[in-house]
Write a protein that holds these residues in place. Structure first.
Motif, PDB file in Angstrom:
ATOM      1  N   TYR A  59      15.958  14.156 -46.195  1.00 50.98           N
ATOM      2  CA  TYR A  59      15.810  12.916 -46.056  1.00 50.98           C
ATOM      3  C   TYR A  59      14.635  12.284 -44.813  1.00 50.98           C
ATOM      4  O   TYR A  59      13.858  11.551 -45.041  1.00 50.98           O
ATOM      5  CB  TYR A  59      16.945  12.080 -46.144  1.00 50.98           C
ATOM      6  CG  TYR A  59      16.739  10.433 -46.267  1.00 50.98           C
ATOM      7  CD1 TYR A  59      16.064  10.106 -47.435  1.00 50.98           C
ATOM      8  CD2 TYR A  59      16.864   9.566 -45.118  1.00 50.98           C
ATOM      9  CE1 TYR A  59      15.938   8.743 -47.805  1.00 50.98           C
ATOM     10  CE2 TYR A  59      16.418   8.395 -45.360  1.00 50.98           C
ATOM     11  CZ  TYR A  59      16.054   7.989 -46.537  1.00 50.98           C
ATOM     12  OH  TYR A  59      15.501   6.447 -46.843  1.00 50.98           O
ATOM     13  N   MET A  60      14.961  13.081 -43.756  1.00 54.87           N
ATOM     14  CA  MET A  60      14.378  12.955 -42.618  1.00 54.87           C
ATOM     15  C   MET A  60      12.850  13.242 -43.053  1.00 54.87           C
ATOM     16  O   MET A  60      11.878  12.409 -42.553  1.00 54.87           O
ATOM     17  CB  MET A  60      14.907  13.831 -41.316  1.00 54.87           C
ATOM     18  CG  MET A  60      14.110  13.532 -40.084  1.00 54.87           C
ATOM     19  SD  MET A  60      14.188  11.815 -39.560  1.00 54.87           S
ATOM     20  CE  MET A  60      15.442  11.459 -39.291  1.00 54.87           C
ATOM     21  N   MET A  61      12.645  14.408 -43.642  1.00 50.08           N
ATOM     22  CA  MET A  61      11.189  14.527 -44.158  1.00 50.08           C
ATOM     23  C   MET A  61      10.584  13.399 -44.892  1.00 50.08           C
ATOM     24  O   MET A  61       9.538  13.124 -44.738  1.00 50.08           O
ATOM     25  CB  MET A  61      11.199  15.898 -44.845  1.00 50.08           C
ATOM     26  CG  MET A  61      11.293  17.193 -43.943  1.00 50.08           C
ATOM     27  SD  MET A  61      10.226  17.272 -42.712  1.00 50.08           S
ATOM     28  CE  MET A  61       8.571  17.408 -43.564  1.00 50.08           C
ATOM     29  N   VAL A  62      11.631  13.015 -45.805  1.00 51.58           N
ATOM     30  CA  VAL A  62      10.916  11.819 -46.656  1.00 51.58           C
ATOM     31  C   VAL A  62      10.496  10.647 -45.894  1.00 51.58           C
ATOM     32  O   VAL A  62       9.529  10.151 -45.986  1.00 51.58           O
ATOM     33  CB  VAL A  62      12.192  11.454 -47.795  1.00 51.58           C
ATOM     34  CG1 VAL A  62      11.571  10.270 -48.404  1.00 51.58           C
ATOM     35  CG2 VAL A  62      12.208  12.787 -48.740  1.00 51.58           C
ATOM     36  N   ALA A  63      11.430  10.333 -44.872  1.00 54.55           N
ATOM     37  CA  ALA A  63      11.138   9.065 -44.123  1.00 54.55           C
ATOM     38  C   ALA A  63       9.986   9.203 -43.224  1.00 54.55           C
ATOM     39  O   ALA A  63       9.043   8.551 -43.129  1.00 54.55           O
ATOM     40  CB  ALA A  63      12.348   8.810 -43.374  1.00 54.55           C
ATOM     41  N   LEU A  64       9.862  10.513 -42.430  1.00 54.05           N
ATOM     42  CA  LEU A  64       8.531  10.793 -41.651  1.00 54.05           C
ATOM     43  C   LEU A  64       7.457  10.672 -42.674  1.00 54.05           C
ATOM     44  O   LEU A  64       6.524  10.340 -42.355  1.00 54.05           O
ATOM     45  CB  LEU A  64       8.673  12.151 -41.174  1.00 54.05           C
ATOM     46  CG  LEU A  64       9.802  12.141 -40.045  1.00 54.05           C
ATOM     47  CD1 LEU A  64       9.830  13.649 -39.512  1.00 54.05           C
ATOM     48  CD2 LEU A  64       9.701  11.286 -38.930  1.00 54.05           C
ATOM     49  N   GLY A  65       7.697  11.350 -43.867  1.00 57.12           N
ATOM     50  CA  GLY A  65       6.482  11.357 -44.751  1.00 57.12           C
ATOM     51  C   GLY A  65       6.066   9.817 -45.123  1.00 57.12           C
ATOM     52  O   GLY A  65       4.848   9.581 -45.339  1.00 57.12           O
ATOM     53  N   MET A  66       7.012   8.981 -45.342  1.00 58.90           N
ATOM     54  CA  MET A  66       6.691   7.442 -45.672  1.00 58.90           C
ATOM     55  C   MET A  66       5.907   6.896 -44.587  1.00 58.90           C
ATOM     56  O   MET A  66       5.036   6.288 -44.601  1.00 58.90           O
ATOM     57  CB  MET A  66       8.002   6.685 -45.791  1.00 58.90           C
ATOM     58  CG  MET A  66       7.931   5.653 -46.592  1.00 58.90           C
ATOM     59  SD  MET A  66       9.422   5.313 -47.562  1.00 58.90           S
ATOM     60  CE  MET A  66      10.397   4.970 -46.376  1.00 58.90           C
ATOM     61  N   GLY A  67       6.363   7.060 -43.595  1.00 64.42           N
ATOM     62  CA  GLY A  67       5.827   6.697 -42.121  1.00 64.42           C
ATOM     63  C   GLY A  67       4.352   7.082 -42.009  1.00 64.42           C
ATOM     64  O   GLY A  67       3.347   6.308 -41.861  1.00 64.42           O
ATOM     65  N   LEU A  68       4.382   8.330 -42.223  1.00 64.89           N
ATOM     66  CA  LEU A  68       2.909   9.063 -42.176  1.00 64.89           C
ATOM     67  C   LEU A  68       1.746   8.364 -43.285  1.00 64.89           C
ATOM     68  O   LEU A  68       0.809   8.129 -42.959  1.00 64.89           O
ATOM     69  CB  LEU A  68       3.003  10.495 -42.415  1.00 64.89           C
ATOM     70  CG  LEU A  68       1.763  11.446 -41.933  1.00 64.89           C
ATOM     71  CD1 LEU A  68       1.824  11.277 -40.231  1.00 64.89           C
ATOM     72  CD2 LEU A  68       2.119  12.875 -42.077  1.00 64.89           C
ATOM     73  N   LEU A  69       2.605   8.047 -44.471  1.00 67.18           N
ATOM     74  CA  LEU A  69       1.651   7.560 -45.426  1.00 67.18           C
ATOM     75  C   LEU A  69       1.212   6.178 -45.141  1.00 67.18           C
ATOM     76  O   LEU A  69       0.262   5.648 -45.194  1.00 67.18           O
ATOM     77  CB  LEU A  69       2.324   7.449 -46.872  1.00 67.18           C
ATOM     78  CG  LEU A  69       1.719   7.025 -47.906  1.00 67.18           C
ATOM     79  CD1 LEU A  69       0.395   7.574 -48.267  1.00 67.18           C
ATOM     80  CD2 LEU A  69       2.846   6.844 -49.277  1.00 67.18           C
ATOM     81  N   ILE A  70       2.106   5.290 -44.736  1.00 69.74           N
ATOM     82  CA  ILE A  70       1.976   4.030 -44.045  1.00 69.74           C
ATOM     83  C   ILE A  70       0.813   3.978 -42.973  1.00 69.74           C
ATOM     84  O   ILE A  70      -0.047   3.116 -43.176  1.00 69.74           O
ATOM     85  CB  ILE A  70       3.268   3.281 -43.778  1.00 69.74           C
ATOM     86  CG1 ILE A  70       3.951   2.928 -44.888  1.00 69.74           C
ATOM     87  CG2 ILE A  70       2.798   1.895 -42.816  1.00 69.74           C
ATOM     88  CD1 ILE A  70       5.342   2.790 -44.426  1.00 69.74           C
ATOM     89  N   SER A  71       0.747   4.979 -41.956  1.00 72.64           N
ATOM     90  CA  SER A  71      -0.016   5.034 -40.781  1.00 72.64           C
ATOM     91  C   SER A  71      -1.470   5.349 -41.403  1.00 72.64           C
ATOM     92  O   SER A  71      -2.418   4.934 -41.043  1.00 72.64           O
ATOM     93  CB  SER A  71       0.437   5.811 -40.045  1.00 72.64           C
ATOM     94  OG  SER A  71       0.208   7.243 -40.300  1.00 72.64           O
ATOM     95  N   THR A  72      -1.464   6.183 -42.719  1.00 75.47           N
ATOM     96  CA  THR A  72      -2.965   6.465 -42.968  1.00 75.47           C
ATOM     97  C   THR A  72      -3.550   5.197 -43.909  1.00 75.47           C
ATOM     98  O   THR A  72      -4.707   5.288 -43.984  1.00 75.47           O
ATOM     99  CB  THR A  72      -2.749   7.720 -44.038  1.00 75.47           C
ATOM    100  OG1 THR A  72      -1.904   7.537 -44.969  1.00 75.47           O
ATOM    101  CG2 THR A  72      -2.398   8.912 -43.169  1.00 75.47           C
ATOM    102  N   ILE A  73      -2.644   4.487 -44.655  1.00 78.86           N
ATOM    103  CA  ILE A  73      -2.888   3.494 -45.372  1.00 78.86           C
ATOM    104  C   ILE A  73      -3.455   2.254 -44.333  1.00 78.86           C
ATOM    105  O   ILE A  73      -4.634   1.951 -44.751  1.00 78.86           O
ATOM    106  CB  ILE A  73      -1.911   2.983 -46.278  1.00 78.86           C
ATOM    107  CG1 ILE A  73      -1.565   3.869 -47.385  1.00 78.86           C
ATOM    108  CG2 ILE A  73      -2.414   1.402 -46.976  1.00 78.86           C
ATOM    109  CD1 ILE A  73      -0.554   3.462 -48.124  1.00 78.86           C
ATOM    110  N   ALA A  74      -2.739   1.844 -43.457  1.00 81.68           N
ATOM    111  CA  ALA A  74      -2.887   0.845 -42.625  1.00 81.68           C
ATOM    112  C   ALA A  74      -3.881   1.324 -41.530  1.00 81.68           C
ATOM    113  O   ALA A  74      -3.509   2.480 -40.869  1.00 81.68           O
ATOM    114  CB  ALA A  74      -1.678   0.463 -41.940  1.00 81.68           C
TER     115      ALA A  74
END
Lengths: 376, 372
Positions: free
Chosen positions: A270-285
Motif C-alpha cells: 500500500y505504501m508503494m500505491v500511495a507513493l505512486g499516487m503522489g508521484l502521479l499527482i506531482s507529474t500532472i500538476a
C-alpha cells in the motif's frame, strides 16, 4: 562498464542523493513520523461511535414502585445518564436545547395498565438528527426494556416469554468496541496522507525549481530517477507505518489476530500505491500549489468516506460503489480490518492485494509516461 | 477614507484575478466540490441497504419460513443463499461473502408452539462494529413485529409494557439528512482554506509581498483585500452547495435561511482567518499547504461531522471548541432539521466571530513581523 553496472552505479548515486536530501530536510521526516503519530493520537481518541452515557430525561407522571423499578433499570445501565424531570414540557424543552438526547416518559396510567397487563406504554422520544446514534440509542432502550420485563415477570411469579428470542453473536469484536475497527482504518487514512504528500509535494518542488530538468540531461534514465526517489521515501513511510501499528497495538490495544508478516507485506504494497499516487499527482500538476490541492482533494476525503472505513460500501448506490473501486484505500481498509480483527483470511487478503498491485502498476506506469513527455 | 476604500478595492480585484485567471485553479475550485457533494452525499450513509444474509434453517416449518421471509423480503437485506450445514457458516463470514447468518435450530417450531421461547442465532461479522449493531437492530425490529403478530394470532398475553419510540426532527431516521447538511460545512471549509492558505505564502516566495508592504496600503487594508476573494468565493460556493442540498438531495429546510446565512458568513470569515494566518506563518508554499492540511484534517474529524463529539474523551472535547466547523455544523443541522431561528442558534455565532477576530489580527500582525 556493462550497462547493468552503470545502472547500478547511477541508481546508487540517485538513492544516496535523495536519502541525504530527506535526512537534511526536517519537513519530510516530520511528514513521515510526527504527522502519523499526531493524527493517530487525535483520531484514535477523537473518533468513536460507541454511544455511552447517553443523556436521557426521565419523566414519571405518577411515581410508585413500578415506575421506580423501571427508572432504576435506566439508572443502572452503563449506556444512560438519566436526569429526572418534573413534567414532559420541561423535558421536551431540554431535548430541543440539546441538553438531553432522548426522553423516557411514563404517563400517569402506566402502573394501572401494567397491572391489567394492558401493554402499558413507555413513551420514548429521541433526537433523530443524528440518525445513526438515534438508532443505537433506540436499541439500548429496547435492551433495558427487555431486561426489566423479564425481572418484572419473575418478581410477580409468572414467567413472561417472548415467542422468538434473538441470540446475536458479534464475531471478531464481541465487546462491540468501535475503536477496534476504526483504528485499523485510520492507519490506512494516515498512510494515504503521508505517502501521497511525501512524494507529491517534494517532487513538485523539484520540477518547480528546475532541478528536475538538470537531472534529465545527465545519463540517468527516467525509471532510475523514479526508483531513486521512491526508495528513500518508501523506507521513511514504512518507518512511520511501523510506528502507527505499534501505537494501535500497545496504546489502543487493538488485537492483531493475523500475522505480523502479512500486515507488513500488505502495508509495503500500500505504501508503494500511495507513493505512486503522489508521484502521479506531482507529474500532472506543474506547481506545488496545484499538487497540494489535488493531493488534498484526491486523498483525504475519498479515503475517509469511500473506503469502507466508516460507511458500509455495500449500502451505497451502485454508481458510487463503482467509484469506490478506484479508491486504493478501499482495498487496504479491507485488508487491515481483516488482519487485525479476523486473522489471515487468504481469500480476502489475496483479492485485495491483487487490486492494490494493479493500482500500483497503473499509477507508476502513468507517472513514468507523463514524466517522459515533459522533456519534449 | 475614500482613498482607503479605493486601495482596498484595487487589491481585492487583483487578488480575485490571481485566483481566477489560472484555468487549472478555476477548475480545482468549481469541479471537485460539486463532484464531492454528489458522490459523498450518496456514499456517506449509515443506513444499511442490501445487507448480504445467509439463512441456515434446520427447522423448515411454516413458522420458521415465515420469519425468514420477513427478514429476506425487507429492503435492508439481500438473500445470499440457504445453507445446508453448519460448516458453511464460518467461510461465508470470514470471506466477507455475507455480513450475517441467521441460524434457526431444529426445535424452533416445537418451542414456539409449546410456549417456550424459540431461539434464533444471529452470527454477525463484527469487523465493522457499527454495522454489526445496526444489522442486529434491523433484525430485532423484524422479530419484534413477528412476536406481536404471533401473540395476537395465538391468543398469547401481550407484554405488560411496550416501548414506542418516536424520533424527533427525522422521523424515518434517514442518515442522509444528517450527513448532507454536514457536507455543506465541510466543503465550504475546504474551498475557503484552499483559496486563502497560499495567498500570502505564494507572494512571499515570489518576493512580491515585500513590494506590497512598501505601497501606501496599511496592513489592515492588505488584510481586507486579501480576505475578500476567500469570503466571496466561500459564500458563493457555499450557497451553491446549499442549493444542491435543498433541491437535489431534498433535505428539508425548516428554519430560518437568514440565521443560516449569518452563520455561513461568520464561518467563512473564520476559515479565511485561519487560512491567512497559516499563509502568513508559512515561508514557502509547501509549508502553507502542509499547514492547511494540518488544520483541515483534524477540523473535519473533530467537528462532529461523522462521529459525535459527545463520544470523545473530555480532553478532546475541549479541543473541539477551537474548531469553527463544530459551530457551523450545529447551526446547519439546527436550521435544516430542527427548524431553528436566530434565537436558538445565536449562541454559536460569537465563537466563530472570535476565532475570525483572533486569526485575522494575528495574520495582520504577521504581515510586517515575519520577514526574512
Amino acid at each position: 562498464m556493462t550497462p547493468a553496472a552503470a545502472t547500478r552505479m547511477r541508481l546508487r548515486a540517485m538513492i544516496r542523493k535523495e536519502s541525504l536530501q530527506v535526512l537534511r530536510d526536517p519537513s519530510s521526516i516530520a511528514i513521515a513520523f510526527v504527522l502519523p503519530v499526531l493524527l493517530l493520537l487525535l483520531f484514535g481518541y477523537g473518533v468513536s461511535l460507541d454511544a455511552k452515557h447517553v443523556r436521557i430525561a426521565l419523566v414519571v407522571d405518577l411515581a410508585d414502585a413500578n415506575t421506580a423499578s423501571l427508572s432504576g433499570a435506566f439508572q443502572h445501565s452503563e449506556y444512560f445518564l438519566p436526569v429526572s424531570y418534573q413534567n414532559i414540557q420541561q423535558a421536551e424543552h431540554s431535548l430541543q436545547a440539546h441538553e438531553v438526547d432522548g426522553i423516557v416518559w411514563l404517563r400517569n396510567d402506566f402502573s394501572a395498565r401494567l397491572l391489567l397487563g394492558d401493554e402499558a406504554p413507555i413513551g420514548v422520544f429521541v433526537n433523530g438528527v443524528n440518525a445513526n446514534q438515534a438508532r443505537i440509542t433506540q436499541g439500548y432502550i429496547e435492551g433495558v426494556w427487555h431486561t426489566w420485563l423479564a425481572s418484572y415477570a419473575r418478581e410477580h411469579g409468572h414467567e413472561f416469554k417472548l415467542p422468538v428470542v434473538l441470540q446475536p453473536r458479534i464475531w471478531f469484536n464481541p465487546a462491540v468496541d468501535s475503536r477496534n475497527f476504526l483504528v485499523p482504518g485510520l492507519i490506512a487514512i494516515i498512510m494515504t496522507l503521508t505517502g501521497a504528500m511525501l512524494t507529491s509535494m517534494v517532487v513538485a518542488r523539484e520540477w518547480e525549481r528546475g532541478t528536475m530538468e538538470a537531472l534529465m540531461v545527465t545519463p540517468i534514465r527516467i525509471w532510475e530517477i523514479t526508483v531513486g526517489k521512491l526508495v528513500p521515501y518508501f523506507v521513511l513511510g514504512m518507518g512511520g507505518m511501523l510506528f502507527t501499528v505499534a501505537m494501535a497495538l500497545f496504546l489502543f490495544k487493538v488485537p492483531l489476530r493475523g500475522s505480523f508478516l502479512v500486515l507488513t507485506g500488505a502495508s509495503a504494497l500500500y505504501m508503494m500505491v500511495a507513493l505512486g499516487m503522489g508521484l502521479l499527482i506531482s507529474t500532472i500538476a506543474r506547481s506545488q500549489f496545484v499538487a497540494g490541492q489535488i493531493a488534498l482533494v484526491a486523498t483525504f476525503l475519498p479515503a475517509f468516506i469511500l473506503s469502507g472505513f466508516l460507511f458500509q460500501i455495500s449500502s451505497m448506490p451502485e454508481v458510487v460503489q463503482l467509484i469506490t473501486h478506484i479508491v486504493p484505500a478501499r482495498y487496504f481498509v479491507a485488508i487491515l480490518q481483516t488482519v487485525f480483527l479476523a486473522g489471515d483470511i487468504w481469500p480476502v487478503l489475496l483479492g485485495n492485494s491483487l487490486a492494490l498491485l494493479i493500482m500500483m502498476l497503473v499509477f507508476l506506469g502513468i507517472a513514468r509516461r507523463n514524466a517522459h513527455k515533459r522533456l519534449d | 477614507m475614500q482613498q482607503s476604500i479605493q486601495r482596498i478595492m484595487a487589491l481585492a480585484i487583483k487578488e480575485l484575478l490571481a485566483v481566477l485567471k489560472d484555468k487549472r485553479s478555476r477548475i480545482v475550485l468549481v469541479g471537485p466540490p460539486i463532484l464531492q457533494l454528489l458522490v459523498f452525499g450518496y456514499a456517506a450513509t449509515f443506513d444499511l441497504n442490501d445487507v448480504a444474509i445467509a439463512v441456515y434453517n434446520e427447522d423448515r416449518s411454516a413458522a420458521s419460513r415465515e420469519l425468514v421471509a420477513h427478514v429476506v423480503n425487507s429492503p435492508n437485506f439481500t438473500l445470499h443463499g440457504y445453507l445446508e450445514n453448519e460448516h458453511q457458516i464460518t467461510p461465508l463470514i470470514d470471506n466477507r461473502d455475507v455480513l450475517v447468518v441467521m441460524h434457526i435450530g431444529p426445535r424452533f417450531s416445537a418451542d414456539l408452539l409449546n410456549g417456550r421461547s424459540a431461539n434464533v442465532q444471529l452470527l454477525i461479522d463484527g469487523r465493522n462494529s457499527n454495522t454489526a449493531l445496526l444489522v442486529q437492530g434491523y433484525i430485532s425490529n423484524i422479530v419484534s413485529d413477528f412476536n406481536l403478530d404471533w401473540a395476537r394470532r395465538h391468543d398469547l398475553p401481550p407484554p405488560p409494557a411496550t416501548v414506542t419510540v418516536r424520533p424527533w426532527f427525522n422521523a424515518n431516521l434517514v442518515s442522509r439528512w444528517f450527513i448532507v447538511p454536514g457536507l455543506v460545512g465541510v466543503l465550504s471549509m475546504v474551498i475557503t482554506t484552499i483559496v486563502t492558505a497560499l495567498s500570502v505564502a505564494r507572494e512571499r516566495e515570489a518576493g512580491t509581498f515585500d513590494q506590497l508592504l512598501v505601497t501606501p496600503l496599511r496592513p489592515i487594508e492588505i488584510l481586507i483585500g486579501k480576505s475578500f476573494p476567500g469570503v466571496l468565493i466561500g459564500v458563493l460556493e457555499g450557497s451553491f452547495i446549499l442549493a444542491m442540498a435543498i433541491l437535489w438531495f431534498e433535505i428539508p429546510l425548516r428554519g430560518s435561511l437568514g440565521a443560516l446565512y449569518l452563520g455561513m458568513f461568520f464561518f467563512v470569515l473564520s476559515g479565511v482567518g485561519v487560512g491567512l494566518m497559516i499563509s502568513s506563518l508559512a515561508l514557502t508554499q509547501q509549508q502553507g499547504m502542509l499547514g492547511a492540511f494540518l488544520f483541515m484534517v483534524p477540523a473535519i474529524i473533530l467537528s462532529g461531522f461523522a462521529t459525535p463529539i459527545e463520544n470523545m474523551p473530555y480532553a478532546v472535547q475541549l479541543l473541539t471548541y477551537a474548531d469553527p466547523l463544530r459551530y457551523f455544523l450545529i447551526i446547519l443541522r439546527g436550521v435544516f432539521l430542527e427548524g431553528d431561528s436566530y434565537a436558538l442558534v445565536s449562541q454559536y455565532y460569537w465563537p466563530m466571530a472570535l476565532i475570525a477576530l483572533v486569526t485575522l489580527s494575528f495574520a495582520a500582525w504577521l504581515f510586517r513581523h515575519r520577514m526574512n
